[in-house]
Design a protein around this motif. Structure first.
Motif, PDB file in Angstrom:
ATOM      1  N   ARG A  11     -10.522  -6.548   4.515  1.00 54.30           N
ATOM      2  CA  ARG A  11      -9.402  -6.755   5.128  1.00 54.30           C
ATOM      3  C   ARG A  11      -9.087  -5.837   6.214  1.00 54.30           C
ATOM      4  NH1 ARG A  11      -9.551  -4.204   0.653  1.00 54.30           N
ATOM      5  NH2 ARG A  11      -8.100  -2.525   0.195  1.00 54.30           N
ATOM      6  N   THR A  70      -7.872 -13.972   0.243  1.00 52.98           N
ATOM      7  CA  THR A  70      -6.725 -13.185  -0.659  1.00 52.98           C
ATOM      8  C   THR A  70      -7.665 -12.441  -1.689  1.00 52.98           C
ATOM      9  OG1 THR A  70      -6.548 -14.839  -2.289  1.00 52.98           O
ATOM     10  CG2 THR A  70      -4.959 -14.945  -0.458  1.00 52.98           C
ATOM     11  N   ARG A  71      -7.126 -11.514  -2.564  1.00 53.65           N
ATOM     12  CA  ARG A  71      -7.738 -10.793  -3.296  1.00 53.65           C
ATOM     13  C   ARG A  71      -8.631 -11.339  -4.200  1.00 53.65           C
ATOM     14  NH1 ARG A  71      -5.315  -7.271  -7.198  1.00 53.65           N
ATOM     15  NH2 ARG A  71      -3.664  -8.827  -7.405  1.00 53.65           N
ATOM     16  N   SER A  80      -0.996  -7.417  -1.671  1.00 43.31           N
ATOM     17  CA  SER A  80      -1.318  -6.222  -2.516  1.00 43.31           C
ATOM     18  C   SER A  80      -0.774  -6.498  -3.798  1.00 43.31           C
ATOM     19  CB  SER A  80      -0.580  -4.984  -1.928  1.00 43.31           C
ATOM     20  OG  SER A  80       0.937  -5.246  -1.768  1.00 43.31           O
ATOM     21  N   TYR A  94      -7.306  -3.617  -6.275  1.00 41.45           N
ATOM     22  CA  TYR A  94      -7.533  -4.225  -7.583  1.00 41.45           C
ATOM     23  C   TYR A  94      -6.938  -3.432  -8.697  1.00 41.45           C
ATOM     24  CZ  TYR A  94     -10.080  -7.471  -4.832  1.00 41.45           C
ATOM     25  OH  TYR A  94     -10.565  -8.399  -3.885  1.00 41.45           O
ATOM     26  N   ARG A 149      -3.474  -6.998   3.873  1.00 36.18           N
ATOM     27  CA  ARG A 149      -3.447  -5.910   3.196  1.00 36.18           C
ATOM     28  C   ARG A 149      -1.815  -5.583   2.432  1.00 36.18           C
ATOM     29  NH1 ARG A 149      -3.905  -1.840   7.579  1.00 36.18           N
ATOM     30  NH2 ARG A 149      -2.913  -0.363   6.251  1.00 36.18           N
ATOM     31  N   GLN A 150      -1.020  -6.056   2.989  1.00 34.67           N
ATOM     32  CA  GLN A 150       0.426  -6.079   2.193  1.00 34.67           C
ATOM     33  C   GLN A 150       0.684  -7.109   1.604  1.00 34.67           C
ATOM     34  OE1 GLN A 150       0.960  -2.729   2.453  1.00 34.67           O
ATOM     35  NE2 GLN A 150      -0.408  -2.300   4.140  1.00 34.67           N
ATOM     36  N   PHE A 184     -11.746  -9.947   0.536  1.00 35.91           N
ATOM     37  CA  PHE A 184     -10.501  -8.960   0.898  1.00 35.91           C
ATOM     38  C   PHE A 184     -11.176  -7.547   0.836  1.00 35.91           C
ATOM     39  CE2 PHE A 184      -6.892  -6.997  -1.064  1.00 35.91           C
ATOM     40  CZ  PHE A 184      -5.935  -7.323  -0.002  1.00 35.91           C
ATOM     41  N   GLU A 224       0.759  -1.260  -0.112  1.00 26.16           N
ATOM     42  CA  GLU A 224      -0.077   0.092  -0.034  1.00 26.16           C
ATOM     43  C   GLU A 224       1.002   1.320   0.072  1.00 26.16           C
ATOM     44  OE1 GLU A 224      -2.492  -0.063   3.493  1.00 26.16           O
ATOM     45  OE2 GLU A 224      -4.015  -1.616   2.467  1.00 26.16           O
TER      46      GLU A 224
END
Lengths: 433, 433, 433
Positions: free
Chosen positions: C291, C261-262, C300, A393, C296-297, C288, A363
């Motif tokens: 989150r 996850t994403r 990413s 995203y 988050r990291q 996600f 981030e």
């Protein structure tokens, strides 16, 4: 001028154009079409194209040109009991000329009315089969008595040409968005003066704005016109068209509708469904099985242009459809304004649709850029959620429509966020399509 | 002869064959199987194949051949209280010979009955473990008193062979459809005389019709038979089989069922699910997890033949299953006729399944070919919907099953439409599979 | 020691560690973190790493080190009405030093409380904006009267370093599973002493067991710590990490949660959803978009490590979150034991997850291997269903998680079955990932 006033004004302007065009007797071909396009070109400059009768267009052939001067049924007292001059729906479109006396029984064979809608004059055509006929309300038909009727149709059906109009509005890219509507219906307001009238004002708006994409606007007779246009411009259309919309019945206040492409997955489908998810909420998405206008041709196998049909109340679903009740009461300034906004937002969303990729791993630190609240406390996260979710995203595989769909934030709310991220060097764009 | 009469007739004919086969004592091997196949071959010519005991087939070995002459339990008064001659279910399949007197306590160890179905004789086998036993109704079992019982089983379990039958019916293409059922169950009607009997008549029908595909019909003992058949014909089956059906319990009137292949997506799966969508509506689709018949072998990993199980009431789901209640009352002419129709329609749909592609760009002009009503008026579009929707998806990527699924029109309604389109030169076929 | 006792014991041991760590004042940096890691290393040996203030890590920079000795607000009578020594949540994290008298109005600007939770001291930080502040219950805040307040914070915010710990536990394979939690929160029990405490005992368990995979355990400050760790170990992490879990709020008894996850499709996602399907049934899967911790990291764009967040009640969803109510009553031995089991089962399932392929065509003969009941009778099939269904999908394309999902049998029930099949030579493994 505030937004609301502006929206009302545009609706009133479009309604005024509808009103001007309403009385003209249009058909597949003929002077009614030419007069209609001439009036529209006062709002949006148009190039008129004439295709001679008999020209082959794919499986079809341009029909003879039809023009009509007068038509009536007189009773034995000489009274015009059905009169084309009062409403051009009274004559079956493409009626051959006739001047004949006949008893009621013979006349009845060529009359059309709707028992379930006794006050409505139906809209009937006979383009590809030589025939004549009159349409009237069922109430009037029931009053007809045995008599010696004089039936007159002063029409001509002769070699001439099919007329359509197009205008090309270039943008930064050669990639094009196709906008289409049709001008072959006589005095009905929603189907179909709403489409060409909204499109005229969309064209005017496009001319005044900075354009990423180029725009091709066409006003054609339905079916034979789209077949003709595709036939004459096939390679160009296939090469450059990335999206497009066919406008029909876009002037009432009831509803918003779209008709999907064959598989419902093109850029045009995606953008409209996104707008329907968050805005224009009173809506219905119809599958291609419910098609009925020129998306039939634009999306046919092998043509496969990414053209979605846009309507307020879809043709064939509202009671006034294809009758004299589809009039200037049904189509309103508010209704036309809504249709105009739907088209405008669809275009705006495509213009602003890019695939984004973050410039950093992990981030970014929003705080040092003033983009994040500096005090962290329970409950304070909500305000930056859209920003963080957009970045999550922005991985180079999702365009903005996908991200909007996925993170639950409308496109128009994302535009300023994306701009801010971009201006801060946090993201890059990858050209879509 | 009208359709209804014909359907009734075919059901009655199949029922008659079931009746003829019912008394025979069948098992995995032995003369009962041979006699069964001989009778069936009077309807459908069959080639009998004998595989010697001890032959290795994949992980298995052909067992010794089992034959039985007589078996009974006599009480001390010399009365046969359990008698194989009355019902061959009384003896556990593959029972070893015995001739011994014993008290009730010892006898009880080798008796089988079902407390929950006290009137039913259960069907029990012990193929791969040397054992003997008798089956009787729970009611009869409860009446047994302390006595000196004489237990006799006059059976032989000796090297011999496993018998199965096949017939190959060539078509225009080398591609094959495999049809299988089994002949290893003694006197039960649904499971399993319905399968081979329906299949005999399907074979007869196939022999009389023009065939696009070739057909391989096999009648085998369950499990060991399919393993044997696959083992002997593996390359041939893998090379040519495009679809197939395993028939079991296909003669009652209650229901229609299918058992999917492992992933449920083969041509066979698709055609049955299509038929279940529009016709044969009282149905259940079972996943491969619910399998139990020879689809277990045909669809096993690495074999992976596209074979779907077809049943009326699926084995193991109806109360009479694997008991003496699965009799000639349960299996009816109407039930067998329904099963026969399901198999016939599945085959017909595959035979007529092509991938189509339109020959023209844009919609064809149906009017000039007499395929479209020439007067266009509100409400008149419905009649040509199926035709236009078929053409809309005839884009070279969808076979007819897909189009039928998508446009909501049964295959049998599409057949004449497609023929008309084809005869008018509007579409071409691309061979499927 | 039976299973239940063992589970209780592990929960009590973890709780004891939580209790020991509870009083320490932790923050992003500083001696509280070092003392915390020192105590944990008595359970699980750790390597401490110090990263100097000012070091660039991706878009971020290591902040100055913060330490605090004392802090209070005294009223004019010299009474400490807010006292850091009583609860370290009273001071806003990273508060700059102050020693100043002020009236209530001025003091109020730097006070934090929660009107809706009047008995709770909120947890507030100001890491990246120089500021100071005090947190207190709303009840206490409402009692404050006009007075001359003496505000003292004896803190230092100076160049130093950020401290984190890691330990690497090698396995047979170089492929790694990453386990992470964080040590930057002061006296709160669930968020976040539960995570590092459970992880310490997971590490201890891993050290004692045979390991297929290698394990990388990290204890870091949240956000800046994970960014730092990824920045320093990016290539290694990308090369070897096949799965991983970020632990947070894993010590209460209410619930089980995971944060996907994403795209929610990694091995880690799949294994947790499988466990949630059959066990740990009182659960919620969060996308996600929900989150909030170091996933988050880790997840990413471009980092994209397959790390799933595991919680009991997810942060930000339970009322005590980020307040003094997140205490040693909320976190229990039973709650911690449940969290520990979830992590342990997730790891076990990954360790035992292989893709299997049958060694034979057609079903194997289980009977001759003593794996199948030798008498076949109605109703006796159920017992071998799991075995047969496992074999049916052991086709070299499904790993054990997929098979478990598909056939409806929990992984832990499949383990002994798979072992038996393997020992009997019926299946082979294909290494996953």
């Amino acid at each position: 001028m505030n937004m609301l006033t502006k929206e009302f004004t545009i609706g009133a302007e479009i309604k005024s154009l509808v009103r001007d065009l309403f009385p003209i007797c249009r058909s597949l071909t003929g002077n009614g079409v030419r007069e209609t396009l001439r009036i529209i070109s006062e709002t949006l400059p148009l190039n008129l194209v004439e295709i001679p009768s008999g020209t082959k267009v794919f499986d079809w052939e341009i029909p003879n040109e039809w023009n009509i001067e007068d038509a009536y049924i007189k009773n034995s007292k000489g009274v015009r009991i059905v009169d084309f001059k009062k409403n051009n729906l009274h004559v079956v479109g493409y009626s051959t000329p006739i001047d004949k006396r006949m008893p009621l029984a013979e006349l009845e064979k060529n009359l059309h009315s709707i028992a379930e809608q006794p006050d409505a004059i139906p809209y009937v055509t006979s383009y590809y089969n030589k025939n004549w006929g009159f349409c009237l309300t069922h109430n009037d038909r029931e009053k007809l008595q045995e008599d010696d009727y004089h039936v007159v149709i002063k029409s001509t059906l002769e070699p001439g040409s099919l007329t359509y109009a197009e205008t090309f509005i270039p943008g930064e890219s050669d990639q094009e968005i196709l906008l289409s509507s049709y001008v072959c219906h006589p005095s009905m307001a929603n189907n179909e003066l709403s489409g060409p009238s909204v499109l005229a004002y969309i064209g005017k708006w496009l001319l005044e704005k900075k354009r990423r994409y180029s725009y091709r606007i066409i006003l054609i007779p339905e079916t034979i016109g789209s077949i003709t246009y595709i036939s004459k411009n096939f390679e160009q259309l296939k090469k450059n068209t990335i999206a497009g919309f066919n406008l029909s019945c876009i002037g009432d206040e009831r509803h918003y509708s779209n008709i999907e492409t064959r598989y419902g997955e093109t850029l045009s489908d995606r953008v409209v469904k996104n707008l329907f998810k968050y805005d224009f909420k009173n809506n219905t998405t119809y599958s291609f099985l419910e098609r009925g206008s020129d998306e039939r041709q634009f999306c046919s196998p092998g043509v496969d242009l990414p053209i979605v049909g846009l309507c307020r109340s879809k043709y064939n679903t509202y009671p006034e459809y294809h009758t004299s009740l589809d009039n200037l009461d049904l189509v309103t300034a508010a209704g036309l304004s809504g249709g105009y906004q739907l088209v405008k937002e669809s275009i705006t969303s495509i213009e602003k649709n890019y695939t984004y990729k973050v410039n950093n791993l992990c981030e970014p630190q929003l705080g040092k850029r003033g983009l994040y609240p500096n005090i962290s406390q329970k409950g304070h996260y909500g305000t930056v959620n859209a920003m963080m979710n957009f970045l999550a995203y922005a991985d180079g595989t999702n365009d903005l429509i996908s991200i909007s769909d996925r993170i639950g934030v409308p496109m128009h709310e994302l535009f300023p966020i994306v701009q801010k991220m971009y201006d801060n060097g946090l993201i890059s764009t990858i050209e879509t399509c």
